[in-house]
Motif scaffolding. Structure first.
Motif, PDB file in Angstrom:
ATOM      1  N   PHE A 210       4.820  57.514  -1.935  1.00  0.00           N
ATOM      2  CA  PHE A 210       4.407  55.962  -1.450  1.00  0.00           C
ATOM      3  C   PHE A 210       4.384  56.064   0.228  1.00  0.00           C
ATOM      4  O   PHE A 210       3.233  55.429   0.816  1.00  0.00           O
ATOM      5  CB  PHE A 210       5.424  55.216  -1.887  1.00  0.00           C
ATOM      6  N   ALA A 211       5.218  56.564   0.724  1.00  0.00           N
ATOM      7  CA  ALA A 211       5.061  56.427   2.274  1.00  0.00           C
ATOM      8  C   ALA A 211       4.137  57.355   2.716  1.00  0.00           C
ATOM      9  O   ALA A 211       3.342  56.978   3.714  1.00  0.00           O
ATOM     10  CB  ALA A 211       6.542  57.263   2.784  1.00  0.00           C
ATOM     11  N   LEU A 212       3.852  58.486   2.117  1.00  0.00           N
ATOM     12  CA  LEU A 212       2.605  59.458   2.394  1.00  0.00           C
ATOM     13  C   LEU A 212       1.320  58.396   2.272  1.00  0.00           C
ATOM     14  O   LEU A 212       0.509  58.776   3.149  1.00  0.00           O
ATOM     15  CB  LEU A 212       2.757  60.706   1.569  1.00  0.00           C
ATOM     16  N   ALA A 213       1.422  57.801   1.078  1.00  0.00           N
ATOM     17  CA  ALA A 213      -0.181  57.203   0.818  1.00  0.00           C
ATOM     18  C   ALA A 213      -0.083  56.029   2.095  1.00  0.00           C
ATOM     19  O   ALA A 213      -1.200  55.887   2.379  1.00  0.00           O
ATOM     20  CB  ALA A 213       0.146  56.639  -0.533  1.00  0.00           C
ATOM     21  N   CYS A 214       0.982  55.515   2.232  1.00  0.00           N
ATOM     22  CA  CYS A 214       0.724  54.506   3.356  1.00  0.00           C
ATOM     23  C   CYS A 214       0.158  55.144   4.604  1.00  0.00           C
ATOM     24  O   CYS A 214      -0.580  54.479   5.550  1.00  0.00           O
ATOM     25  CB  CYS A 214       2.076  53.723   3.551  1.00  0.00           C
ATOM     26  N   PHE A 215       0.934  56.095   4.931  1.00  0.00           N
ATOM     27  CA  PHE A 215       0.483  56.967   6.273  1.00  0.00           C
ATOM     28  C   PHE A 215      -1.008  57.234   6.177  1.00  0.00           C
ATOM     29  O   PHE A 215      -1.511  56.964   7.195  1.00  0.00           O
ATOM     30  CB  PHE A 215       1.393  58.077   6.367  1.00  0.00           C
ATOM     31  N   LEU A 216      -1.402  57.679   5.154  1.00  0.00           N
ATOM     32  CA  LEU A 216      -3.015  58.166   5.070  1.00  0.00           C
ATOM     33  C   LEU A 216      -3.866  57.084   5.047  1.00  0.00           C
ATOM     34  O   LEU A 216      -4.800  56.927   5.738  1.00  0.00           O
ATOM     35  CB  LEU A 216      -3.172  59.300   3.822  1.00  0.00           C
ATOM     36  N   ILE A 217      -3.380  55.918   4.267  1.00  0.00           N
ATOM     37  CA  ILE A 217      -4.325  54.899   4.364  1.00  0.00           C
ATOM     38  C   ILE A 217      -4.340  54.261   5.533  1.00  0.00           C
ATOM     39  O   ILE A 217      -5.484  53.968   6.101  1.00  0.00           O
ATOM     40  CB  ILE A 217      -3.763  53.743   3.259  1.00  0.00           C
ATOM     41  N   VAL A 218      -3.378  54.202   6.589  1.00  0.00           N
ATOM     42  CA  VAL A 218      -3.266  53.569   7.618  1.00  0.00           C
ATOM     43  C   VAL A 218      -3.970  54.334   8.628  1.00  0.00           C
ATOM     44  O   VAL A 218      -4.870  54.090   9.585  1.00  0.00           O
ATOM     45  CB  VAL A 218      -1.964  53.034   8.323  1.00  0.00           C
ATOM     46  N   GLY A 219      -3.954  55.667   8.447  1.00  0.00           N
ATOM     47  CA  GLY A 219      -4.680  56.538   9.401  1.00  0.00           C
ATOM     48  C   GLY A 219      -6.030  56.640   8.951  1.00  0.00           C
ATOM     49  O   GLY A 219      -6.814  57.168   9.876  1.00  0.00           O
ATOM     50  N   GLY A 220      -6.598  56.005   7.866  1.00  0.00           N
ATOM     51  CA  GLY A 220      -7.917  56.285   7.428  1.00  0.00           C
ATOM     52  C   GLY A 220      -8.247  57.579   6.958  1.00  0.00           C
ATOM     53  O   GLY A 220      -9.505  58.064   6.975  1.00  0.00           O
ATOM     54  N   TYR A 221      -7.382  58.550   6.524  1.00  0.00           N
ATOM     55  CA  TYR A 221      -7.429  59.741   6.191  1.00  0.00           C
ATOM     56  C   TYR A 221      -8.057  59.810   4.792  1.00  0.00           C
ATOM     57  O   TYR A 221      -8.703  60.869   4.263  1.00  0.00           O
ATOM     58  CB  TYR A 221      -6.660  60.640   6.510  1.00  0.00           C
ATOM     59  N   PHE A 222      -7.373  59.009   4.012  1.00  0.00           N
ATOM     60  CA  PHE A 222      -7.898  58.851   2.507  1.00  0.00           C
ATOM     61  C   PHE A 222      -8.003  57.494   2.088  1.00  0.00           C
ATOM     62  O   PHE A 222      -7.378  56.505   2.690  1.00  0.00           O
ATOM     63  CB  PHE A 222      -6.647  59.427   1.640  1.00  0.00           C
ATOM     64  N   ASP A 223      -8.823  57.236   0.932  1.00  0.00           N
ATOM     65  CA  ASP A 223      -8.979  55.749   0.569  1.00  0.00           C
ATOM     66  C   ASP A 223      -7.839  55.642  -0.621  1.00  0.00           C
ATOM     67  O   ASP A 223      -7.385  56.372  -1.199  1.00  0.00           O
ATOM     68  CB  ASP A 223     -10.297  55.519   0.140  1.00  0.00           C
ATOM     69  N   ARG A 224      -7.684  54.470  -0.801  1.00  0.00           N
ATOM     70  CA  ARG A 224      -6.639  54.011  -1.682  1.00  0.00           C
ATOM     71  C   ARG A 224      -6.915  54.737  -3.084  1.00  0.00           C
ATOM     72  O   ARG A 224      -5.915  55.174  -3.580  1.00  0.00           O
ATOM     73  CB  ARG A 224      -6.628  52.536  -1.837  1.00  0.00           C
ATOM     74  N   ASP A 225      -8.062  54.581  -3.848  1.00  0.00           N
ATOM     75  CA  ASP A 225      -8.586  54.857  -5.212  1.00  0.00           C
ATOM     76  C   ASP A 225      -8.091  56.428  -5.168  1.00  0.00           C
ATOM     77  O   ASP A 225      -7.593  56.745  -6.044  1.00  0.00           O
ATOM     78  CB  ASP A 225      -9.963  54.604  -5.255  1.00  0.00           C
ATOM     79  N   ASP A 226      -8.479  57.178  -3.965  1.00  0.00           N
ATOM     80  CA  ASP A 226      -8.290  58.703  -4.400  1.00  0.00           C
ATOM     81  C   ASP A 226      -6.726  58.784  -4.318  1.00  0.00           C
ATOM     82  O   ASP A 226      -6.191  59.602  -5.215  1.00  0.00           O
ATOM     83  CB  ASP A 226      -8.943  59.215  -3.028  1.00  0.00           C
ATOM     84  N   LEU A 227      -6.096  58.213  -3.619  1.00  0.00           N
ATOM     85  CA  LEU A 227      -4.600  58.248  -3.426  1.00  0.00           C
ATOM     86  C   LEU A 227      -3.908  58.052  -4.750  1.00  0.00           C
ATOM     87  O   LEU A 227      -3.036  58.704  -5.242  1.00  0.00           O
ATOM     88  CB  LEU A 227      -3.870  57.624  -2.453  1.00  0.00           C
ATOM     89  N   GLN A 228      -4.524  56.783  -5.315  1.00  0.00           N
ATOM     90  CA  GLN A 228      -3.680  56.316  -6.422  1.00  0.00           C
ATOM     91  C   GLN A 228      -3.747  57.542  -7.674  1.00  0.00           C
ATOM     92  O   GLN A 228      -2.879  57.405  -8.533  1.00  0.00           O
ATOM     93  CB  GLN A 228      -4.411  55.141  -7.078  1.00  0.00           C
ATOM     94  N   ARG A 229      -5.106  58.086  -7.595  1.00  0.00           N
ATOM     95  CA  ARG A 229      -4.892  59.453  -8.612  1.00  0.00           C
ATOM     96  C   ARG A 229      -4.129  60.286  -8.495  1.00  0.00           C
ATOM     97  O   ARG A 229      -3.791  60.935  -9.254  1.00  0.00           O
ATOM     98  CB  ARG A 229      -6.629  59.578  -8.644  1.00  0.00           C
ATOM     99  N   ARG A 230      -3.632  60.459  -7.244  1.00  0.00           N
ATOM    100  CA  ARG A 230      -2.853  61.897  -6.768  1.00  0.00           C
ATOM    101  C   ARG A 230      -1.167  61.306  -7.266  1.00  0.00           C
ATOM    102  O   ARG A 230      -0.486  62.346  -6.798  1.00  0.00           O
ATOM    103  CB  ARG A 230      -2.965  62.089  -5.626  1.00  0.00           C
ATOM    104  N   VAL A 231      -0.772  60.023  -7.042  1.00  0.00           N
ATOM    105  CA  VAL A 231       0.641  59.545  -7.239  1.00  0.00           C
ATOM    106  C   VAL A 231       1.040  59.239  -8.494  1.00  0.00           C
ATOM    107  O   VAL A 231       0.320  59.049  -9.515  1.00  0.00           O
ATOM    108  CB  VAL A 231       0.877  58.805  -6.157  1.00  0.00           C
ATOM    109  N   ALA A 232       2.304  59.214  -8.780  1.00  0.00           N
ATOM    110  CA  ALA A 232       2.768  58.733  -9.887  1.00  0.00           C
ATOM    111  C   ALA A 232       2.437  57.363 -10.174  1.00  0.00           C
ATOM    112  O   ALA A 232       2.277  56.362  -9.493  1.00  0.00           O
ATOM    113  CB  ALA A 232       4.206  58.682  -9.925  1.00  0.00           C
ATOM    114  N   PRO A 233       2.167  56.920 -11.714  1.00  0.00           N
ATOM    115  CA  PRO A 233       1.606  55.582 -12.015  1.00  0.00           C
ATOM    116  C   PRO A 233       2.292  54.411 -11.328  1.00  0.00           C
ATOM    117  O   PRO A 233       1.529  53.339 -10.873  1.00  0.00           O
ATOM    118  CB  PRO A 233       1.664  55.537 -13.539  1.00  0.00           C
TER     119      PRO A 233
END
Lengths: 738, 330
Positions: free
Chosen positions: A229-252
């Motif tokens: 969750f923290a990693l996804a937040c970091f990547l979204i704020v930094g603009g390195y990944f979009d949410r959809d892509d990240l949601q596929r990579r993390v637990a449901p």
């Protein structure tokens, strides 16, 4: 097949290019532009960006630890070394400039209310949106009010909640939601700063993005849900990944939490105030709590158990984000932040001025810079290595008086002529004499650059040496082994032992220098060894202190690499081609005294280490002769002379390989330079040099050196068309006497 | 064509300024040649406010300062568009434009004139006065641009002192007095005199300098550059426009940096930005990275070797990889 621009860093960068000195050397190339960028970002034209062993940030200076760059090179990402050099440095500069959480404010009422609801099992919790609304107004400064108890007194006791008095942001977050909130804030702030300050540099940002993206799969797979969750937040704020892509990579359930977190994350990039970012961190921790991502087991019933769980949550956040981001000290954790801020204060308080090498008086970084900027010498075998080239310490002049007296005695004892050394060679070099008279520094033409030279204080270069190459232009380079073994006692007449090797070699160098000076031929004298390199201005005390500090600091910072960085291959130029013999005489005389009477010299050094030359520079470490030989040959080949001679004097095996040394000597000979190897009680020279001689007694060393050169000069004259009777005669005499 | 022309403030702050266009009296002996000197308006020229400021000065001159010498010099680094501003001002006002470069070789006789020998048609010669560059320009309506003011020797400039101060006249060796006409405007341009490599320039003589109003011309900002590129090359892809503008701004910031350790010695001029790079993009349009090729072939060769690392670092920071595909959309 991947395109060439998708080559991975780890595939193209061999290990030797990832060592710290190579990393620093690469940084040096981008440093001017990075400094300029940093000044633009900080809006401060006075800002200095320097390297140091401890990262620090103050108003006009940031110090970057090159270890941070080195970590970036270990990434497996489609980036080039130069891109990493730029991006890691710029990244570090940005965070050091932008990170300042020292301002103290009262904890916002909304945060305190939030905290109270946590203690009351979430009953009547204020809306999360209120956590970022901060209506605090800076109060007028009040003086003399020291009676208020500091809220930090009970900061780390979660059961006690301070309600008044200003605290720093990190303390406030810690108080309200524990270390997990602190870690979440630091990662959010990291991403926010990168998003904000790297915006004008999309190229550098894309490098950072590539580095991060390459690390995400591994980090996400290994992370706990809270970490994901923290990693996804970091990547979204930094603009390195979009949410959809990240949601596929993390637990449901983490993906669901992200849906709730996005409204808060979207606001972060617009925020200017770190306290507002802190509010977002609290919101995100709360979202994580709502989705069951925080550790809240049975242990939470006890104070100790609660602390353990909070520490585990902090660890989960930090580990997952750190596995992706380039960890910068001020945003790594609370300790890192405080160390960075304190280091700046310590540097300014202790030193108050910058060090000699522009490195905040940090000997470890001085040494690192020295190694990284040293020339790399390439051998014909394909091997390469750094060689530190330095002027010989001038303080040896302090022993010049004793040295001259002892030289006179030694020349008598060992039978080395000191007047008219050139003998019958002298008339053959009259052309050189005339050239010297006509174009020497004292009687030559006035240089057209005189005003510039005078402005620069280079008075001796006012008279320019006219370049009049004639048929007989010679260059002689003398290389003397300067390892401590040359100071060991050796057998002399009558079975007695004395430390004569370096003394006899110095006498030989002295005599050879006189010969070259008499004949007006260009010559250079250098000493080579391996150890901690001395600076030209070093005294015994400054050298030993610097060595101890640099070695200690490098061991701490670089571990096993410290040995390589502090025990370098050194090439001390005692007398360069460009300098006058007169300027080097005293230093060589002082060296002779130290070599001939090492115990007395050591006594002098102990008596007055602040004035004595750095005797400790003669270290017990094996040389790497081939690097020094190759470098001397390179320097000699840069001279505009037709005949080149190198005399190498050593007393033992090279630390490299005899084969490499032999190949180096052969390749130099092929290039038209004559190489004479003289071994002192050691037969290695026979295997390494085609022209060699082994001497066992001091009285044979100096004559071997001088006669070898004389003979070489005569042969070159004969070979150059001067086929005269005297050349043959002298040849015979020389051969007969040797 | 209208007799008046209106200058708008591109910043939208000042009120529009209306000026009367110049007219060339038909009785002038060189009226035709002078007409040829009126420049064509450049359709790609973007006024960043300089034309409006020039118009404002012109208005002031006419309104209250008639007869008072207000000569203007624009000082700026190479490629900031100083001469182009003056040329376009002349074009809009319909003034004959005389650009006289004051190189180190220019002497007062070149500017003012000299007596020259001519064949008399009878096998002999006769001497006749021949106007120099400035004298010729002053004999009718004109905008005189003395470019590279600080490249000429002080002794050459002394000859112009009388023209530029209250005397407002050039005294020829023939005794003739060429007075400054009310429809003549004298301007100048110069590079800043510092340690930069503007070969041949020198510090302006204080007395000469005192006869000028000196305005600084800065490098254009990113938005201004974007506007210029879009005007000149409307079909150039927007991401390329952005990259080129950013590159120029960053390089030029490095160029003007006060610290010698962090600056470069060659700026990115408007010629590079508006002409050379777009030409390179067109030429290497089929390349994998046309911008990189244009950078390598049309920018880096201008750079001193010791500045190359700095230029390349700026490239990596700003662009790193340019977009592939045809740089122009039409």
């Amino acid at each position: 097949m991947r395109a060439h621009n998708e080559t991975f860093l780890e595939e193209i960068l061999p290990p030797e290019d990832r060592v710290i000195e190579a990393v620093v050397a690469r940084y040096q190339r981008v440093a001017p532009a990075v400094t300029r960028f940093a000044r633009s970002i900080a809006g401060n034209d006075e800002l200095r960006v320097r390297l140091g062993s401890k990262a620090s940030a103050s108003k006009d200076e940031i110090v970057i630890n090159p270890g941070v760059f080195q970590a970036a090179y270990a990434r497996s990402a489609p980036v080039t070394p130069t891109e990493v050099a730029l991006t890691s440095a710029l990244h570090e500069a940005i965070h050091l400039i932008a990170t300042d959480f020292d301002e103290e404010r009262p904890i916002p009422e909304s945060w305190l209310a939030h905290r109270r609801t946590l203690d009351d099992d979430g009953a009547e919790a204020p809306p999360l949106a209120e956590l970022t609304s901060y209506d605090w107004i800076e109060p007028e400064a009040e003086f003399g009010d020291d009676t208020t108890p500091h809220p930090l007194d009970d900061l780390f006791e979660p059961d006690h909640l301070p309600t008044s008095g200003p605290v720093t942001l990190l303390d406030a977050l810690h108080t309200v939601a524990g270390p997990a909130a602190e870690a979440m804030f630091l990662s959010l702030e990291d991403a926010r700063q990168e998003q904000r300050h790297l915006a004008p540099y999309p190229g550098a940002r894309s490098v950072l993005s590539d580095l991060y993206r390459a690390a995400v799969p591994g980090a996400a797979a290994n992370a706990r849900p809270l970490g994901q969750f923290a990693l996804a937040c970091f990547l979204i704020v930094g603009g390195y990944f979009d949410r959809d892509d990240l949601q596929r990579r993390v637990a449901p359930h983490v993906a669901l939490a992200l849906d709730d977190a996005v409204p808060f994350l979207d606001a972060v990039t617009e925020l200017d105030d770190p306290w507002s970012v802190g509010g977002v961190a609290l919101q995100l921790i709360e979202v994580a709590r709502m989705h069951g991502l925080l550790t809240e087991g049975a242990a939470a019933d006890s104070s100790v158990g609660r602390r353990t769980e909070m520490a585990a949550d902090e660890m989960a956040i930090a580990e997952s984000v750190d596995a992706v981001r380039i960890v910068t000290p001020p945003l790594a954790d609370r300790d890192g932040y405080e160390e960075t801020r304190n280091a700046a204060q310590t540097v300014s308080a202790e030193h108050g001025r910058h060090g000699e090498a522009d490195q905040a008086g940090d000997p470890a970084t001085d040494q690192l810079m020295k190694v990284s900027t040293a020339p790399t010498v390439y051998l014909p075998t394909g091997q390469a290595g750094k060689l530190i080239v330095s002027d010989f310490p001038v303080e040896f002049r302090r022993f010049a008086h004793q040295g001259r007296d002892l030289l006179e005695i030694a020349t008598r004892e060992w039978g080395v002529a000191q007047r008219r050394v050139s003998g019958e060679l002298y008339p053959l070099f009259l052309a050189n004499q005339r050239r010297g008279l006509r174009s020497g520094f004292d009687a030559g033409d006035l240089s057209p650059y005189t005003p510039l030279l005078l402005g620069a204080g280079l008075y001796e270069r006012m008279f320019e040496r006219r370049d009049l190459p004639n048929r007989r232009s010679y260059g002689v380079s003398l290389l003397v082994d300067g390892s401590a073994s040359m100071l060991q006692p050796r057998e002399v007449r009558g079975g007695r032992k004395r430390p004569w090797a370096l003394a006899a070699a110095t006498l030989g160098a002295w005599t050879l220098a006189r010969l070259a000076d008499e004949l007006q031929i260009e010559f250079e004298v250098a000493i080579f060894n391996r150890g901690f390199v001395a600076a030209a201005g070093d005294t015994e005390r400054s050298f030993t202190e610097r060595r101890a500090r640099a070695t200690g600091a490098l061991r701490r910072a670089q571990g096993g690499s410290a040995e390589r960085l502090t025990r370098t291959v050194n090439h001390y130029v005692v007398k360069s081609f460009a300098s006058r013999w007169r300027a080097a005489e005293d230093a060589l005389a002082g060296l002779f005294w130290m070599a001939a009477a090492p115990q007395e010299a050591a006594k002098e050094a102990r008596k007055d280490p602040d004035a004595a030359p750095p005797l400790s520079m003669f270290d017990k470490a094996a040389n790497v002769d081939e690097f020094n030989l190759a470098h001397a040959a390179e320097r000699l080949s840069a001279r505009n002379v037709s005949h080149r001679i190198i005399v190498v004097l050593a007393d033992g095996m090279t630390r490299g390989s005899v084969e490499a040394l032999a190949e180096t000597a052969v390749s130099i000979e092929r290039g038209g330079t004559m190489v004479l190897g003289i071994g002192i009680g050691d037969e290695t020279v026979k295997a390494a040099y085609a022209r060699n001689q082994v001497v066992e007694r001091p009285e044979t060393l100096a004559p071997a050196m001088v006669d070898g050169v004389r003979s070489a000069l005569l042969r070159s004259i004969a070979g150059g068309g001067g086929d005269t009777w005297w050349a043959h005669a002298t040849e015979k005499i020389t051969q007969h006497t040797s | 064509m209208s007799d008046t022309v209106t200058f708008e403030d591109p910043l939208g702050i000042g009120v529009p300024i209306t000026l009367t266009r110049a007219s060339i009296p038909e009785d002038l002996p060189d009226a035709e040649i002078r007409s040829d000197h009126i420049p064509e308006p450049d359709p790609y020229y973007v006024d960043l406010g300089m034309l409006y400021r020039l118009a404002a000065l012109e208005q002031v001159r006419k309104r209250r300062f008639t007869g008072i010498p207000l000569h203007l010099a624009l000082r700026g680094h190479m490629g900031t568009g100083k001469d182009h501003d003056l040329e376009q001002f002349a074009a809009i006002l319909g003034l004959p434009y005389y650009r006289i470069p004051l190189t180190g070789e220019v002497r007062d006789i070149t500017l003012i004139g000299s007596v020259k020998l001519h064949g008399d048609g009878k096998g002999g010669t006769e001497s006749r006065w021949e106007d120099g560059d400035i004298t010729r320009a002053l004999r009718g309506p004109s905008l005189v641009n003395l470019s590279e003011l600080n490249a000429a020797g002080a002794e050459t400039l002394f000859a112009l002192h009388g023209l530029l101060d209250r005397h407002q006249a050039l005294e020829l060796p023939t005794g003739e007095m060429v007075r400054l006409r009310t429809d003549v405007r004298i301007f100048g341009t110069l590079n800043p005199t510092d340690l930069r490599d503007y070969a041949g320039t020198q510090t302006l003589n204080k007395a000469f300098s005192d006869r000028w109003i000196i305005w600084e011309k800065q490098f254009p900002s990113e938005d201004e550059l974007r506007l210029m590129i879009e005007r000149r090359h409307p079909t150039l892809r927007s991401e390329l426009v952005e990259f080129v503008s950013k590159l120029a701004v960053e390089i030029n910031e490095s160029f003007v940096a006060g610290d010698a350790r962090t600056r470069v010695e060659t700026p990115m001029s408007l010629r590079t930005v508006l002409d050379r790079i777009p030409a390179g993009l067109d030429m290497y349009g089929a390349a994998e990275d046309p911008l990189r090729r244009a950078w390598e072939e049309f920018v880096l060769p201008h750079i001193d070797p010791y500045d190359r690392d700095h230029y390349e670092t700026v490239w990596s920071a700003v662009v790193r990889r340019g977009p592939s595909g045809d740089p122009f959309s039409g």
